[in-house]
Design an enzyme around this catalytic site. Structure first.
Site, PDB file in Angstrom:
ATOM      1  N   GLN A  84     -10.586  10.385 -28.795  1.00 29.49           N
ATOM      2  CA  GLN A  84      -9.542  10.064 -27.836  1.00 29.49           C
ATOM      3  C   GLN A  84      -8.292   9.514 -28.528  1.00 29.49           C
ATOM      4  O   GLN A  84      -8.381   8.821 -29.544  1.00 29.49           O
ATOM      5  CB  GLN A  84     -10.061   9.031 -26.826  1.00 29.49           C
ATOM      6  CG  GLN A  84      -9.078   8.713 -25.718  1.00 29.49           C
ATOM      7  CD  GLN A  84      -9.694   7.896 -24.591  1.00 29.49           C
ATOM      8  OE1 GLN A  84      -9.221   7.919 -23.470  1.00 29.49           O
ATOM      9  NE2 GLN A  84     -10.759   7.170 -24.884  1.00 29.49           N
ATOM     10  N   GLN A  87      -4.619   4.031 -28.582  1.00 30.69           N
ATOM     11  CA  GLN A  87      -3.508   3.180 -28.166  1.00 30.69           C
ATOM     12  C   GLN A  87      -3.174   2.141 -29.229  1.00 30.69           C
ATOM     13  O   GLN A  87      -2.190   1.417 -29.102  1.00 30.69           O
ATOM     14  CB  GLN A  87      -3.850   2.477 -26.841  1.00 30.69           C
ATOM     15  CG  GLN A  87      -3.854   3.399 -25.634  1.00 30.69           C
ATOM     16  CD  GLN A  87      -4.132   2.663 -24.336  1.00 30.69           C
ATOM     17  OE1 GLN A  87      -4.666   1.552 -24.333  1.00 30.69           O
ATOM     18  NE2 GLN A  87      -3.795   3.288 -23.233  1.00 30.69           N
ATOM     19  N   ARG A  88      -3.971   2.091 -30.277  1.00 28.96           N
ATOM     20  CA  ARG A  88      -3.652   1.208 -31.405  1.00 28.96           C
ATOM     21  C   ARG A  88      -2.571   1.819 -32.280  1.00 28.96           C
ATOM     22  O   ARG A  88      -1.675   1.122 -32.762  1.00 28.96           O
ATOM     23  CB  ARG A  88      -4.898   0.958 -32.267  1.00 28.96           C
ATOM     24  CG  ARG A  88      -5.989   0.122 -31.619  1.00 28.96           C
ATOM     25  CD  ARG A  88      -7.068  -0.206 -32.641  1.00 28.96           C
ATOM     26  NE  ARG A  88      -6.545  -1.060 -33.704  1.00 28.96           N
ATOM     27  CZ  ARG A  88      -7.127  -1.203 -34.895  1.00 28.96           C
ATOM     28  NH1 ARG A  88      -8.242  -0.517 -35.184  1.00 28.96           N
ATOM     29  NH2 ARG A  88      -6.598  -1.995 -35.798  1.00 28.96           N
ATOM     30  N   ARG A 138      -0.748  -3.136 -25.965  1.00 30.52           N
ATOM     31  CA  ARG A 138      -1.487  -2.242 -25.075  1.00 30.52           C
ATOM     32  C   ARG A 138      -2.337  -2.979 -24.042  1.00 30.52           C
ATOM     33  O   ARG A 138      -2.789  -2.384 -23.070  1.00 30.52           O
ATOM     34  CB  ARG A 138      -2.388  -1.297 -25.871  1.00 30.52           C
ATOM     35  CG  ARG A 138      -3.536  -2.014 -26.571  1.00 30.52           C
ATOM     36  CD  ARG A 138      -4.449  -1.053 -27.283  1.00 30.52           C
ATOM     37  NE  ARG A 138      -5.403  -1.773 -28.132  1.00 30.52           N
ATOM     38  CZ  ARG A 138      -6.553  -1.260 -28.543  1.00 30.52           C
ATOM     39  NH1 ARG A 138      -6.904  -0.054 -28.175  1.00 30.52           N
ATOM     40  NH2 ARG A 138      -7.337  -1.953 -29.335  1.00 30.52           N
ATOM     41  N   ASN A 154     -23.210  20.146 -25.733  1.00 30.81           N
ATOM     42  CA  ASN A 154     -24.015  21.356 -25.701  1.00 30.81           C
ATOM     43  C   ASN A 154     -24.236  21.764 -24.246  1.00 30.81           C
ATOM     44  O   ASN A 154     -23.937  21.004 -23.315  1.00 30.81           O
ATOM     45  CB  ASN A 154     -25.333  21.191 -26.481  1.00 30.81           C
ATOM     46  CG  ASN A 154     -26.284  20.184 -25.858  1.00 30.81           C
ATOM     47  OD1 ASN A 154     -26.500  20.169 -24.638  1.00 30.81           O
ATOM     48  ND2 ASN A 154     -26.886  19.339 -26.698  1.00 30.81           N
ATOM     49  N   ARG A 156     -26.826  22.154 -22.391  1.00 28.82           N
ATOM     50  CA  ARG A 156     -27.763  21.367 -21.582  1.00 28.82           C
ATOM     51  C   ARG A 156     -27.073  20.136 -21.000  1.00 28.82           C
ATOM     52  O   ARG A 156     -27.221  19.822 -19.817  1.00 28.82           O
ATOM     53  CB  ARG A 156     -28.958  20.943 -22.435  1.00 28.82           C
ATOM     54  CG  ARG A 156     -30.026  20.195 -21.646  1.00 28.82           C
ATOM     55  CD  ARG A 156     -31.196  19.824 -22.544  1.00 28.82           C
ATOM     56  NE  ARG A 156     -32.335  19.324 -21.783  1.00 28.82           N
ATOM     57  CZ  ARG A 156     -33.526  19.036 -22.313  1.00 28.82           C
ATOM     58  NH1 ARG A 156     -33.724  19.240 -23.600  1.00 28.82           N
ATOM     59  NH2 ARG A 156     -34.498  18.584 -21.547  1.00 28.82           N
ATOM     60  N   ARG A 165     -20.566  15.521 -11.902  1.00 31.51           N
ATOM     61  CA  ARG A 165     -19.120  15.356 -11.778  1.00 31.51           C
ATOM     62  C   ARG A 165     -18.427  16.445 -10.962  1.00 31.51           C
ATOM     63  O   ARG A 165     -17.251  16.280 -10.609  1.00 31.51           O
ATOM     64  CB  ARG A 165     -18.492  15.275 -13.172  1.00 31.51           C
ATOM     65  CG  ARG A 165     -19.059  14.158 -14.038  1.00 31.51           C
ATOM     66  CD  ARG A 165     -18.888  12.787 -13.414  1.00 31.51           C
ATOM     67  NE  ARG A 165     -19.359  11.734 -14.316  1.00 31.51           N
ATOM     68  CZ  ARG A 165     -19.247  10.434 -14.083  1.00 31.51           C
ATOM     69  NH1 ARG A 165     -18.684  10.020 -12.950  1.00 31.51           N
ATOM     70  NH2 ARG A 165     -19.701   9.540 -14.947  1.00 31.51           N
TER      71      ARG A 165
END
Length: 219
Positions: A84, A87-88, A138, A154, A156, A165
């Site tokens: 990801q 924000q640092r 931040r 993967n 699965r 979701r």
């Protein structure tokens, strides 16, 4: 929100089917893969509950412009890899954030939301100008702040992810992302993902009294 399939196991349907069949054959997967009926084989093997064979298929996505509220939910799927935007180290000088649809439809709420976000980013920039490092400034930033993330799962784990979701009861933003990811997966591996999605695609809703009452059906 932008969702892209960066890479995936090529011929994943056939490879997973061959891997599954090789468990019951004297031949290795390399001698089975070319002529295998992947839909027939995977329907039988996966239908028996042997989901490990589809772990041989791996999918990597680039997701841009989603909120930190989404990624806080996303990283709870632990059988996956995530990278990801930091924000640092990445200074967020411009106010980029996700506005919920319920707020977009209410002029007064939208005005309050935007004014608050502008105020937060002004304070964030002020702190940086005062010499406060981005990793400390931040702390002001909200859950709605946008981020970019790379996701690898993967097949699965993707089936499990889509089951949770893509459900109507999932939070709207992560559901939108999951729906787009599923569309991309079905384009490249239609056999593995033919029954993917919320449980109501395959049968009755398991939520009982918590069911949304609006089962999703695939065209």
């Amino acid at each position: 929100m932008k969702v892209m399939l960066l890479a995936c196991t090529q011929n994943a349907d056939s490879i997973c089917a061959a891997a599954g069949n090789s468990c019951y054959s004297n031949k290795p997967a390399s001698e089975i893969v070319e002529d295998i009926d992947s839909e027939k084989v995977l329907s039988r093997i996966v239908g028996m509950g042997h989901h490990s064979v589809i772990e041989h298929a791996v999918f990597t996505f680039s997701v841009e412009g989603v909120s930190r509220a989404l990624t806080h939910q996303l990283v709870r799927h632990r059988m996956a890899s995530f990278s990801q935007q930091s924000q640092r180290y990445a200074s967020l000088t411009e106010p980029t954030y996700v506005t919920p649809h319920t707020i977009e439809g209410d002029p007064e709420a939208e005005k309050r939301f935007e004014e608050t976000m502008d105020s937060i980013w002004k304070a964030y920039r002020d702190l940086e100008e005062m010499g406060i490092p981005a990793e400390d400034a931040r702390y002001l930033l909200p859950n709605g702040c946008t981020t970019n993330i790379t996701i690898t799962m993967n097949a699965r784990e993707l089936l499990h992810f889509f089951s949770l979701r893509c459900c109507n009861r999932a939070q709207w933003e992560i559901r939108e992302m999951a729906d787009r990811m599923l569309e991309l997966c079905m384009e490249v591996s239609p056999v593995i993902f033919k029954d993917a999605g919320p449980p109501c695609v395959r049968g009755p809703c398991p939520e009982g009294k918590l069911s949304c009452g609006k089962p999703r059906r695939r065209d």
